[in-house]
Motif scaffolding. Structure first.
Motif, PDB file in Angstrom:
ATOM      1  N   SER A 179      13.777  -8.275 -21.050  1.00  0.00           N
ATOM      2  CA  SER A 179      12.710  -9.118 -21.587  1.00  0.00           C
ATOM      3  C   SER A 179      11.415  -8.908 -20.805  1.00  0.00           C
ATOM      4  CB  SER A 179      13.131 -10.588 -21.520  1.00  0.00           C
ATOM      5  OG  SER A 179      12.089 -11.434 -21.953  1.00  0.00           O
ATOM      6  N   ALA A 180      11.520  -8.842 -19.482  1.00  0.00           N
ATOM      7  CA  ALA A 180      10.335  -8.638 -18.649  1.00  0.00           C
ATOM      8  C   ALA A 180       9.703  -7.279 -18.907  1.00  0.00           C
ATOM      9  CB  ALA A 180      10.704  -8.775 -17.176  1.00  0.00           C
ATOM     10  N   ALA A 181      10.541  -6.266 -19.212  1.00  0.00           N
ATOM     11  CA  ALA A 181      10.038  -4.916 -19.473  1.00  0.00           C
ATOM     12  C   ALA A 181       9.638  -4.710 -20.925  1.00  0.00           C
ATOM     13  CB  ALA A 181      11.090  -3.884 -19.082  1.00  0.00           C
ATOM     14  N   SER A 217      13.031   2.342 -17.552  1.00  0.00           N
ATOM     15  CA  SER A 217      12.961   2.583 -16.118  1.00  0.00           C
ATOM     16  C   SER A 217      12.458   1.352 -15.368  1.00  0.00           C
ATOM     17  CB  SER A 217      12.045   3.784 -15.843  1.00  0.00           C
ATOM     18  OG  SER A 217      12.088   4.156 -14.481  1.00  0.00           O
ATOM     19  N   ILE A 218      11.484   0.665 -15.938  1.00  0.00           N
ATOM     20  CA  ILE A 218      10.972  -0.558 -15.322  1.00  0.00           C
ATOM     21  C   ILE A 218      12.044  -1.645 -15.337  1.00  0.00           C
ATOM     22  CG2 ILE A 218       9.305  -2.439 -15.616  1.00  0.00           C
ATOM     23  CD1 ILE A 218       7.307  -0.294 -16.574  1.00  0.00           C
ATOM     24  N   ALA A 219      12.775  -1.780 -16.458  1.00  0.00           N
ATOM     25  CA  ALA A 219      13.840  -2.771 -16.538  1.00  0.00           C
ATOM     26  C   ALA A 219      14.906  -2.517 -15.472  1.00  0.00           C
ATOM     27  CB  ALA A 219      14.470  -2.757 -17.932  1.00  0.00           C
ATOM     28  N   LEU A 220      15.265  -1.257 -15.268  1.00  0.00           N
ATOM     29  CA  LEU A 220      16.265  -0.919 -14.260  1.00  0.00           C
ATOM     30  C   LEU A 220      15.793  -1.315 -12.870  1.00  0.00           C
ATOM     31  CD1 LEU A 220      17.348   2.591 -15.605  1.00  0.00           C
ATOM     32  CD2 LEU A 220      18.694   0.475 -15.675  1.00  0.00           C
ATOM     33  N   ALA A 221      14.523  -1.080 -12.590  1.00  0.00           N
ATOM     34  CA  ALA A 221      13.980  -1.469 -11.288  1.00  0.00           C
ATOM     35  C   ALA A 221      13.970  -2.986 -11.123  1.00  0.00           C
ATOM     36  CB  ALA A 221      12.571  -0.914 -11.120  1.00  0.00           C
ATOM     37  N   LEU A 222      13.690  -3.702 -12.207  1.00  0.00           N
ATOM     38  CA  LEU A 222      13.623  -5.161 -12.140  1.00  0.00           C
ATOM     39  C   LEU A 222      14.992  -5.816 -12.003  1.00  0.00           C
ATOM     40  CD1 LEU A 222      10.852  -5.887 -14.801  1.00  0.00           C
ATOM     41  CD2 LEU A 222      10.649  -6.012 -12.313  1.00  0.00           C
ATOM     42  N   LEU A 223      16.060  -5.075 -12.291  1.00  0.00           N
ATOM     43  CA  LEU A 223      17.406  -5.625 -12.126  1.00  0.00           C
ATOM     44  C   LEU A 223      17.656  -6.058 -10.682  1.00  0.00           C
ATOM     45  CD1 LEU A 223      19.691  -3.314 -14.303  1.00  0.00           C
ATOM     46  CD2 LEU A 223      19.295  -5.754 -14.600  1.00  0.00           C
TER      47      LEU A 223
END
Length: 244
Positions: free
Chosen positions: A138-140, A167-173
């Protein structure tokens, strides 16, 4: 989780063929949108990796929250997430979106969470993983249902902007206090670039400090330029320093 403030004073990194970047000085408040601006080959990625504790600066110093560089690189790495960095966070083309998300969530649970979290019952782990993935997506701004095969879509079938969002979602995990994104506007249309900057502003407004590499920074960002810091190609610095 709140973002970190970033202070750099005379930060530099010298490789075998000269300076990757040098004399970088700036201040940014927690939750800022920081843009590392400059042409390709000017040391932008090296600076991003240095600020996130992945490369050791050879001059100057920086402070991220309560941690200082270069002395506390490991601590800095623990509070920073990286996305879209070639050779560091590249997506596997054959894996699906779901496989990438599950793998990253599993790694986060094993190596990033507290011992108490690891001892939770299996059912709680599954619920936590789903919540963490849904929140990051959701954030990405990545909608699995809108993909060609949903979450079973392979990375090689994603559009460039979709892959960046993943890629951004993976980092935000990992729930980082600072998110670093490389090549933010590479090969994107003007409309797509606007989408990306809107996304990164949203992440920053939620409290996470964002550092984004770009060729042209938006007006509302804290702009750090590498164009006049005698930058060299990223490979030059990597050859001498290696990745921490």
């Amino acid at each position: 989780m709140s973002g970190v403030g970033v202070i750099a004073r005379g930060l530099g990194l010298r490789g075998p063929r000269g300076w990757a970047f040098r004399d970088v000085t700036f201040d940014a408040e927690p939750g800022s949108l920081i843009a590392i601006e400059g042409p390709s080959g000017s040391g932008r990625t090296c600076l991003l990796l240095a600020l996130t504790g992945r490369m050791k600066p050879t001059a100057g110093e920086a402070v991220l929250g309560e941690y200082g560089l270069p002395r506390q690189m490991a601590s800095v790495r623990r509070v920073c997430g990286l996305a879209h960095v070639a050779g560091v966070t590249e997506l596997e083309p054959a894996l699906t979106v779901a496989e990438h998300l599950h793998e990253r969530a599993l790694l986060q649970r094993r190596f990033g969470d507290s011992l108490r979290a690891l001892l939770r019952p299996r059912g709680e782990h599954a619920a936590e993983e789903k919540l963490r993935i849904d929140t990051a997506l959701s954030a990405a701004g990545l909608d699995r249902a809108a993909l060609p095969k949903g979450a079973r879509t392979a990375v090689r079938d994603l559009e460039r902007l979709e892959a960046l969002r993943l890629s951004i979602a993976l980092a935000l995990l990992g729930r980082p206090r600072l998110l670093g994104v490389d090549d933010t506007d590479l090969k994107l249309s003007d409309a797509e670039r606007d989408e990306v900057w809107a996304l990164l502003r949203s992440v920053a407004e939620s409290g996470t400090t964002v550092v984004a590499v770009c060729s042209e920074a938006p007006e509302d960002a804290v702009v750090v330029t590498t164009e006049n810091t005698t930058g060299r190609e990223r490979a030059d610095a990597l050859a001498e320093t290696g990745r921490a």
